[in-house]
Design an enzyme around this catalytic site. Structure first.
Site, PDB file in Angstrom:
ATOM      1  N   ASN A  61      -6.347  -9.280  -9.300  1.00  0.00           N
ATOM      2  CA  ASN A  61      -6.327  -8.621  -7.957  1.00  0.00           C
ATOM      3  C   ASN A  61      -4.636  -8.698  -7.390  1.00  0.00           C
ATOM      4  O   ASN A  61      -4.474  -9.863  -7.167  1.00  0.00           O
ATOM      5  CB  ASN A  61      -7.219  -9.258  -6.989  1.00  0.00           C
ATOM      6  CG  ASN A  61      -7.193  -8.828  -5.694  1.00  0.00           C
ATOM      7  OD1 ASN A  61      -6.450  -7.843  -5.255  1.00  0.00           O
ATOM      8  ND2 ASN A  61      -7.564  -9.610  -4.482  1.00  0.00           N
ATOM      9  N   SER A 140       5.250   7.243  -3.527  1.00  0.00           N
ATOM     10  CA  SER A 140       4.412   8.551  -3.287  1.00  0.00           C
ATOM     11  C   SER A 140       5.354   9.572  -2.569  1.00  0.00           C
ATOM     12  O   SER A 140       6.161   9.150  -1.806  1.00  0.00           O
ATOM     13  CB  SER A 140       3.391   8.496  -2.332  1.00  0.00           C
ATOM     14  OG  SER A 140       2.595   9.774  -2.156  1.00  0.00           O
ATOM     15  N   TYR A 152      -0.983   4.577   4.234  1.00  0.00           N
ATOM     16  CA  TYR A 152      -0.432   4.814   2.908  1.00  0.00           C
ATOM     17  C   TYR A 152       1.051   5.204   3.065  1.00  0.00           C
ATOM     18  O   TYR A 152       1.802   4.624   2.025  1.00  0.00           O
ATOM     19  CB  TYR A 152      -1.113   5.933   2.486  1.00  0.00           C
ATOM     20  CG  TYR A 152      -0.948   6.389   0.761  1.00  0.00           C
ATOM     21  CD1 TYR A 152      -1.506   5.565  -0.142  1.00  0.00           C
ATOM     22  CD2 TYR A 152      -0.225   7.303   0.512  1.00  0.00           C
ATOM     23  CE1 TYR A 152      -1.600   5.830  -1.410  1.00  0.00           C
ATOM     24  CE2 TYR A 152       0.245   7.659  -0.770  1.00  0.00           C
ATOM     25  CZ  TYR A 152      -0.337   6.930  -1.736  1.00  0.00           C
ATOM     26  OH  TYR A 152      -0.266   7.135  -2.946  1.00  0.00           O
ATOM     27  N   SER A 155       3.289   2.076   3.449  1.00  0.00           N
ATOM     28  CA  SER A 155       3.288   1.120   2.266  1.00  0.00           C
ATOM     29  C   SER A 155       3.986   1.754   1.141  1.00  0.00           C
ATOM     30  O   SER A 155       4.720   0.806   0.334  1.00  0.00           O
ATOM     31  CB  SER A 155       1.693   0.764   1.651  1.00  0.00           C
ATOM     32  OG  SER A 155       1.203   2.241   1.355  1.00  0.00           O
ATOM     33  N   LYS A 156       4.055   2.938   1.109  1.00  0.00           N
ATOM     34  CA  LYS A 156       4.753   3.599  -0.223  1.00  0.00           C
ATOM     35  C   LYS A 156       6.326   3.788   0.200  1.00  0.00           C
ATOM     36  O   LYS A 156       7.050   3.567  -0.595  1.00  0.00           O
ATOM     37  CB  LYS A 156       4.367   4.817  -0.592  1.00  0.00           C
ATOM     38  CG  LYS A 156       2.901   4.869  -1.180  1.00  0.00           C
ATOM     39  CD  LYS A 156       2.695   3.974  -2.506  1.00  0.00           C
ATOM     40  CE  LYS A 156       1.441   4.100  -3.314  1.00  0.00           C
ATOM     41  NZ  LYS A 156       1.619   3.125  -4.787  1.00  0.00           N
TER      42      LYS A 156
END
Length: 245
Positions: A61, A140, A152, A155-156
């Site tokens: 993890n 991304s 998202y 974070s990217k």
């Protein structure tokens, strides 16, 4: 072969992009370590290789620093070194900003950003002792355009900033750090996107198609060898011309 005897660790290797990156490096002579939170999936990735005896499947993890540390220790114990890490594991969910639950924000940041940080840090400790290594992060195009859920995209984008920072700090240790920024790519994660959104994304790609996992794997291969010897700290968009840095 290009990556003969390199030890290459890939996270998110149970499916999609990560799985293809494992296959690509293995076919080029590397000893590969496939890491995923799903034990069955990572075992299938390893079993499908032409030479599974040169591979190691690990369940970990990446949102847990202790789990990441244990995985890296297992790699060094089996192979004696670590030459390349490709941080491909990632998660997302479809939340509007105003209705994003705390737990969704925490999970996406924990896996996509914290997990990448943990993997970079533990891998770099090994690579620094060797005096060489390649760290390849996956971001991304959503981080460039903002076209995606806030957690998202955040974070990217953080992954891109992490790459810039640690590439400067680790250059003196012979470690190069770069990020690949995929555009929309045919992966299981994309299968959850409504078809209407998918068609709209394709319409915005000048090359007129979605990316394939092999497109990303080939760039990762380039960044993990001497062919790219003067490239570090870069965020490289592989998105068919969809957006520009």
């Amino acid at each position: 072969m290009k990556h003969q005897d390199q030890v290459v660790l890939v996270t998110g290797a149970g499916q999609g992009m990560g799985q293809e990156i494992v296959r690509h490096f293995a076919s080029a002579g590397a000893k590969v370590v496939a890491v995923d939170i799903n034990t069955d999936a990572v075992n299938k990735t390893v079993e499908a290789l032409d030479k599974p005896e040169n591979a190691l499947g690990l369940t970990a993890n990446i949102a847990s620093s202790a789990s990441v540390k244990e995985a890296i220790e297992n790699v060094v114990e089996k192979f004696g070194r670590l030459d390349v890490i490709v941080n491909c594991a990632g998660v997302g969910s479809f939340d509007s900003f105003l209705e994003t639950p705390d737990e969704h924000w925490d999970k996406v940041i924990s896996v996509n950003l914290n997990g990448t940080f943990y993997c970079c840090r533990e891998a770099a400790k090994v690579m620094a002792k060797q005096g060489s290594g390649y760290i390849i992060n996956i971001s991304s195009t959503a981080a460039m355009t903002g076209e995606g859920p806030s957690h998202y995209c955040s974070s990217k984008a953080g992954v891109m900033g992490l790459t810039r920072s640690i590439s400067r700090e680790l250059a003196g240790n012979g470690i190069r750090v770069n990020t690949i920024i995929p555009g929309p790519t045919n992966t299981p994660m994309m299968a959850d996107v409504p078809d209407e959104w998918t068609q709209q994304m394709i319409a915005n790609i000048p090359l007129g198609r979605m990316g394939e996992s092999t497109d990303i794997a080939k760039v990762a291969s380039f960044l993990a060898c001497d062919d790219s010897g003067f490239i570090t700290g870069q965020n490289i968009a592989v998105n068919g011309g969809m957006a520009f840095l």
